[in-house]
Design an enzyme around this catalytic site. Sequence first.
Site, short mmCIF file in Angstrom:
data_model
loop_
_atom_site.label_atom_id
_atom_site.label_comp_id
_atom_site.label_asym_id
_atom_site.label_seq_id
_atom_site.Cartn_x
_atom_site.Cartn_y
_atom_site.Cartn_z
N GLU A 155 0.84 -1.19 0.00
CA GLU A 155 0.00 0.00 0.00
C GLU A 155 0.89 1.25 0.00
O GLU A 155 1.73 1.42 0.88
CB GLU A 155 -0.90 -0.02 1.24
CG GLU A 155 -1.61 1.29 1.56
CD GLU A 155 -2.48 1.80 0.42
OE1 GLU A 155 -3.34 1.05 -0.07
OE2 GLU A 155 -2.28 2.98 0.02
N GLU A 187 -27.40 12.85 -3.68
CA GLU A 187 -27.21 12.64 -2.26
C GLU A 187 -27.40 14.00 -1.57
O GLU A 187 -26.88 15.01 -2.04
CB GLU A 187 -25.81 12.08 -2.15
CG GLU A 187 -25.02 12.24 -0.93
CD GLU A 187 -23.57 11.74 -1.19
OE1 GLU A 187 -22.67 12.36 -0.65
OE2 GLU A 187 -23.36 10.77 -1.95
N ASN A 227 -23.70 5.26 -5.29
CA ASN A 227 -22.33 5.27 -4.77
C ASN A 227 -21.73 3.88 -4.96
O ASN A 227 -22.40 2.88 -4.78
CB ASN A 227 -22.35 5.64 -3.29
CG ASN A 227 -23.25 6.84 -3.03
OD1 ASN A 227 -24.45 6.78 -3.27
ND2 ASN A 227 -22.68 7.92 -2.55
N GLY A 277 -10.06 4.00 -0.10
CA GLY A 277 -11.14 4.98 -0.07
C GLY A 277 -12.00 4.89 1.18
O GLY A 277 -12.66 5.88 1.54
N HIS A 283 -15.74 9.27 -7.45
CA HIS A 283 -16.10 7.90 -7.82
C HIS A 283 -15.46 7.44 -9.13
O HIS A 283 -16.17 7.11 -10.08
CB HIS A 283 -17.63 7.78 -7.97
CG HIS A 283 -18.40 8.09 -6.73
ND1 HIS A 283 -19.76 8.38 -6.75
CD2 HIS A 283 -18.03 8.14 -5.44
CE1 HIS A 283 -20.18 8.60 -5.52
NE2 HIS A 283 -19.17 8.47 -4.69
P1 FAE Z 1 -9.40 2.22 -3.45
O1 FAE Z 1 -10.32 2.15 -2.30
O2 FAE Z 1 -9.14 3.55 -4.06
O3 FAE Z 1 -8.02 1.55 -3.00
C1 FAE Z 1 -6.87 1.56 -3.81
C2 FAE Z 1 -5.64 1.61 -2.90
O4 FAE Z 1 -4.48 1.32 -3.67
C3 FAE Z 1 -5.41 2.96 -2.25
O5 FAE Z 1 -5.25 2.79 -0.86
C4 FAE Z 1 -4.13 3.47 -2.92
O6 FAE Z 1 -3.33 4.27 -2.07
C5 FAE Z 1 -3.43 2.19 -3.28
N1 FAE Z 1 -2.52 2.32 -4.41
C6 FAE Z 1 -2.70 2.99 -5.57
N2 FAE Z 1 -1.65 2.84 -6.41
C7 FAE Z 1 -0.75 2.04 -5.73
C8 FAE Z 1 0.53 1.54 -6.07
N3 FAE Z 1 1.10 1.80 -7.26
N4 FAE Z 1 1.17 0.80 -5.15
C9 FAE Z 1 0.61 0.53 -3.95
N5 FAE Z 1 -0.62 0.99 -3.59
C10 FAE Z 1 -1.29 1.73 -4.48
O7 FAE Z 1 -9.88 1.28 -4.65
N6 FAE Z 1 -18.21 5.43 -2.35
C11 FAE Z 1 -19.37 4.98 -1.83
O8 FAE Z 1 -19.85 3.91 -2.22
N7 FAE Z 1 -20.03 5.69 -0.85
C12 FAE Z 1 -19.57 6.89 -0.40
O9 FAE Z 1 -20.17 7.49 0.50
C13 FAE Z 1 -18.37 7.41 -0.98
N8 FAE Z 1 -17.88 8.63 -0.61
C14 FAE Z 1 -16.66 9.05 -1.09
C15 FAE Z 1 -16.11 10.23 -0.62
C16 FAE Z 1 -14.84 10.62 -1.02
C17 FAE Z 1 -14.26 11.92 -0.53
C18 FAE Z 1 -14.08 9.78 -1.90
C19 FAE Z 1 -12.69 10.16 -2.33
C20 FAE Z 1 -14.63 8.61 -2.37
C21 FAE Z 1 -15.92 8.23 -1.98
N9 FAE Z 1 -16.48 7.03 -2.43
C22 FAE Z 1 -17.68 6.61 -1.94
C23 FAE Z 1 -15.79 6.19 -3.44
C24 FAE Z 1 -15.14 4.94 -2.86
O10 FAE Z 1 -14.36 5.27 -1.73
C25 FAE Z 1 -14.29 4.28 -3.96
O11 FAE Z 1 -15.17 3.93 -5.02
C26 FAE Z 1 -13.58 3.02 -3.48
O12 FAE Z 1 -12.72 3.30 -2.41
C27 FAE Z 1 -12.80 2.37 -4.61
O13 FAE Z 1 -12.37 1.10 -4.17
P2 FAE Z 1 -11.17 0.35 -4.87
O14 FAE Z 1 -10.99 -0.97 -4.20
O15 FAE Z 1 -11.40 0.35 -6.35
#
Ligand code: FAE
Length: 548
Positions: free
Chosen positions: A86, A404, A527, A160, A489
């Site tokens: 990570e 939302e 979401n 996220g 998103h």
């Molecule tokens: P994610 O959770 O982004 O995890 C990817 C991880 O990989 C991260 O920790 C990165 O740091 C890590 N990473 C990236 N590149 C590398 C690398 N080269 N080497 C090592 N590590 C790396 O991916 N979604 C909802 O359903 N409900 C909500 O209420 C909602 N609110 C949100 C509010 C905000 C402010 C944000 C930013 C997002 C929100 N989301 C919400 C979106 C949701 O958090 C997002 O869709 C997911 O977190 C994506 O999940 P993944 O597993 O694709």
Amino acid sequence: MSDATMHNNETDRVSRRGFIVRTGSILGAVTLGGQAVVTAQASAAPAAAGVGAEATIPVLVIGTGYGGSVAALRLAQAGVNVQMYEMGMAWDTPGSDGKIFCNTTSPDQRSYWLRTKTKQPLSNFLGFPIDKNIPRYTGILDAEEMGGIIVYQGRGVGGGSLVNGGMAVTPKRENFSAILPSVNADEMYNTYYPRANAALGVNTIDPAWFETTAAYQYARVGRKHAQRSGFPFVFVPDVYDWDYMKQEAAGTVPKSALAGEILYGNNYGKKSLQRTYIAQAKATGRVTIFPQHRVTSVAPAAGGGYNVVIEQISTSGDTVATKNVVAAKVFFAAGSVGTSKLLVKLKATGALPNLNAEVGQGWGDNGNVMCGRANHLWDPTGSLQSSIPCSGIDNWAAGGAFAEVAPLPTGIETYASFYLSITKNPNRAQFSWNAAAGKVDLNWQTAWKQPSINMAKTIFDKINAKEGTIYRTDLFGTYKIWGDHLTYHPLGGAVLNKATDNYGRLHGYPGLYVIDGSLIPGNTSVNPFVTITALAERNIEQIIATDL
Ligand code: FAE
């Protein structure tokens, strides 16, 4: 000299040497300008003990968000040892204020990923810019500027889930075939959505408490206005512990949602992945997590499996060590942008040339667009606003928008209603390798948000006309109504059944998988994280049954 400066200088010195630490060995030998140098393994990291570069580990997961956490837990439960890498921090140690995360209203170095100034989604208030200077640090929220759009993403163990609103929404069954056309909807709604909701700890607000608490006056105003214009108002489940929030309101526990914590982490109350999937995965004893480790390359290894290159980084973002690990199987779970950028770079630069032409395609912003409305003085939205949204306005079928009802937790009465809309925006962008700049670009154009604005207007033009109100123009700049410059998103870039097979296996490379939001082609109608989690549950079950 401050500790931080000392650390930076040390970091620079180490990275200039460019040494390679053979993972697992205490001493690594490298040659610099013909001179053999023996270096001790950088000590800041949790040592990748017991693993030599020549040894093959069974599974390596890149990233610790939803997809990565599901993969790690289910593989570990099936008896497989997993290493997770990570790039963000562990977020398990309190700062000098005794808290792990900083507050949305007083951002410090913990707030942003390698920025010297905050980049708040709402940049202005009452005409004034509100961003402030902060020390550069590997903070929790990345505002990644990708051409015509700023993509907000969580950085750290939990991805996220550390920064999001926790809104845990299962799409309506009738919309599913448009979201993931190659996936059996019956299986998703009978098995994998329920499995994901249970493991994430999804729960709903007590409707009686909703009616009485000051913290949701803003949502009750949102409901009144929606219903007077004939729009369905719906409660939205969340992973925040609603019972904990009731205790916050009663003053019996430390406050988190009711103290405005959200974008830079919640210290209490929210069940981030750290408390659910990752806690369970760690408890198996088979999962090791390496924070502050960024994967930069994956390529076939001579003796089989994949050679993974990993940079260990300091809190100023500098590389302090480079490690090589050989893994039999690698799961890309770096999020839509992280995974897409890696795959596009690796295909273009010859590390993984056989990836197909679908890699990097089909990226969308889930149609995100923000706006605020200015209410009349007799419609205050409350000086206390829970930072956790609990409701939405559903005009998806008629107008292509699900809005939302979002908080504006400033601590003062603003008379503003604020909304994040998810819309059926049809535009899709593409990642490509920019050889001259040595980086991956995304060709999204800001103007591509216009369909989203039009869809959001199907709700808010009508409400404004009915209520005799107007849009706020002071939140995203000067005289700017629409927050059309960002997404929370990101989705797509390695789309299921196109860049991969129907379970996330990358074409051309047995043992390489995608298991995060990049599999979903640009939109989930709501979401996204419940769908990302449920799809990961479906895919990993199949992969464990057939590939391991
Ligand atoms: P994610 O959770 O982004 O995890 C990817 C991880 O990989 C991260 O920790 C990165 O740091 C890590 N990473 C990236 N590149 C590398 C690398 N080269 N080497 C090592 N590590 C790396 O991916 N979604 C909802 O359903 N409900 C909500 O209420 C909602 N609110 C949100 C509010 C905000 C402010 C944000 C930013 C997002 C929100 N989301 C919400 C979106 C949701 O958090 C997002 O869709 C997911 O977190 C994506 O999940 P993944 O597993 O694709």
